[in-house]
Design a protein around this motif. Structure first.
Motif, short mmCIF file in Angstrom:
data_model
loop_
_atom_site.label_atom_id
_atom_site.label_comp_id
_atom_site.label_asym_id
_atom_site.label_seq_id
_atom_site.Cartn_x
_atom_site.Cartn_y
_atom_site.Cartn_z
N ASP A 71 0.85 -1.19 0.00
CA ASP A 71 0.00 0.00 0.00
C ASP A 71 0.89 1.24 0.00
O ASP A 71 1.78 1.37 0.86
N SER A 79 -4.15 6.82 -3.26
CA SER A 79 -3.81 5.57 -2.58
C SER A 79 -3.96 4.40 -3.56
O SER A 79 -5.01 4.20 -4.15
N ASP A 162 -3.41 -1.57 -8.44
CA ASP A 162 -4.84 -1.59 -8.12
C ASP A 162 -5.27 -0.23 -7.58
O ASP A 162 -4.64 0.33 -6.66
N ASP A 164 -8.75 2.35 -6.42
CA ASP A 164 -10.13 2.34 -5.96
C ASP A 164 -11.11 2.58 -7.11
O ASP A 164 -10.78 3.24 -8.10
N GLU A 165 -12.34 2.05 -6.94
CA GLU A 165 -13.35 2.18 -8.00
C GLU A 165 -13.67 3.63 -8.30
O GLU A 165 -13.86 4.01 -9.45
N SER A 166 -13.74 4.46 -7.26
CA SER A 166 -14.04 5.88 -7.48
C SER A 166 -12.94 6.56 -8.29
O SER A 166 -13.21 7.39 -9.15
#
Length: 251
Positions: A71, A79, A162, A164-166
């Motif tokens: 992360d 992020s 990867d 976030d969807e937003s």
């Protein structure tokens, strides 16, 4: 007495067998004598002095290490989760055994921290579009830091980034806006070029008035090709002058 002799013979035979080691082509043996480094041997048949010498096997083949997902926050405060794969091999068995306790574990931990620190200095667009450059930067940094362990890092590949969807939806809207901007710029550029050509054509026609008449006749020919059309065309000014001159003389 016979039992003692049998045990003694068994111990001697076991020691003799333990003195012989066979190393494959891709293996090397780091030999220690009474705890001190003695030499690097192999491949083939290796003879050790029982009890006095000990050997540690080292694999010289390229090893593959999967770096766990890390992360991190990019330079533009996004992020993301990133994982990678690391390819390395031992080039100096002596340093790989003496300078570090476990070179596999040490290389893996170093790869994780380097992945976070290096990729965190770049923006999200660079993570998505400049992977080859980032892979080369990671490989160079890791290779320099593991050189003291006798490790050669040959390649680092970022596997997944990867988001976030937003953030994915925001990136899609940004890409759509960028495409619209480019379309408008291309359209405006085409209109500008067309206007320049029209100005050049007007200047050329002004120099050669006969060209206007030829263009006029060509236009009439193109229109006449459509039989269903009703053609209404103005009378040229030169013809008007020719018609009006006789009346001026008769008066």
């Amino acid at each position: 007495m016979e039992i003692f002799s049998t045990i003694l013979i068994a111990i001697v035979v076991a020691l003799l067998f333990s003195a012989f080691r066979v190393l494959r082509e891709y293996e090397r043996g780091v030999v220690f004598m009474l705890g001190r480094f003695y030499s690097v041997k192999g491949p083939g048949l290796i003879i050790l002095i029982p009890v006095v010498q000990q050997m540690v096997r080292v694999d010289l083949r390229t090893l593959v290490l999967d770096v766990p997902t890390q992360d991190l926050i990019t330079r533009d405060n996004v992020s993301v989760k990133v994982n990678a794969v690391l390819y390395f091999r031992v080039v100096d068995p002596e340093r790989a055994i003496i300078n570090v306790e476990d070179y596999m574990e040490a290389t893996g931990q170093l790869a994780q921290t380097t992945l976070r620190s290096v990729l965190g200095q770049h923006e999200l667009d660079a993570l998505l579009a400049e992977r080859e450059k980032l892979n080369a930067d990671l490989q160079k940094i890791l290779d320099q830091q593991t050189d003291q362990w006798g490790i050669k890092v040959s390649m680092v590949e970022i596997k997944h980034v990867d988001i976030d969807e937003s953030m994915i939806r925001a990136i899609a809207r940004q890409a759509e806006a960028e495409r619209e901007r480019r379309a408008k710029v291309i359209h405006a550029d085409g209109e500008f070029q067309a206007s320049q050509k029209l100005v050049e054509a007007a200047e050329q026609l002004a120099k050669q008035p006969q060209a206007i008449q030829l263009r006029y006749l060509q236009t009439l020919t193109e229109i006449a090709g459509d039989k269903s059309s009703t053609i209404v065309f103005p009378l040229p000014v030169d013809v008007m002058h020719a018609l009006t001159r006789p009346s001026d003389r008769s008066s």
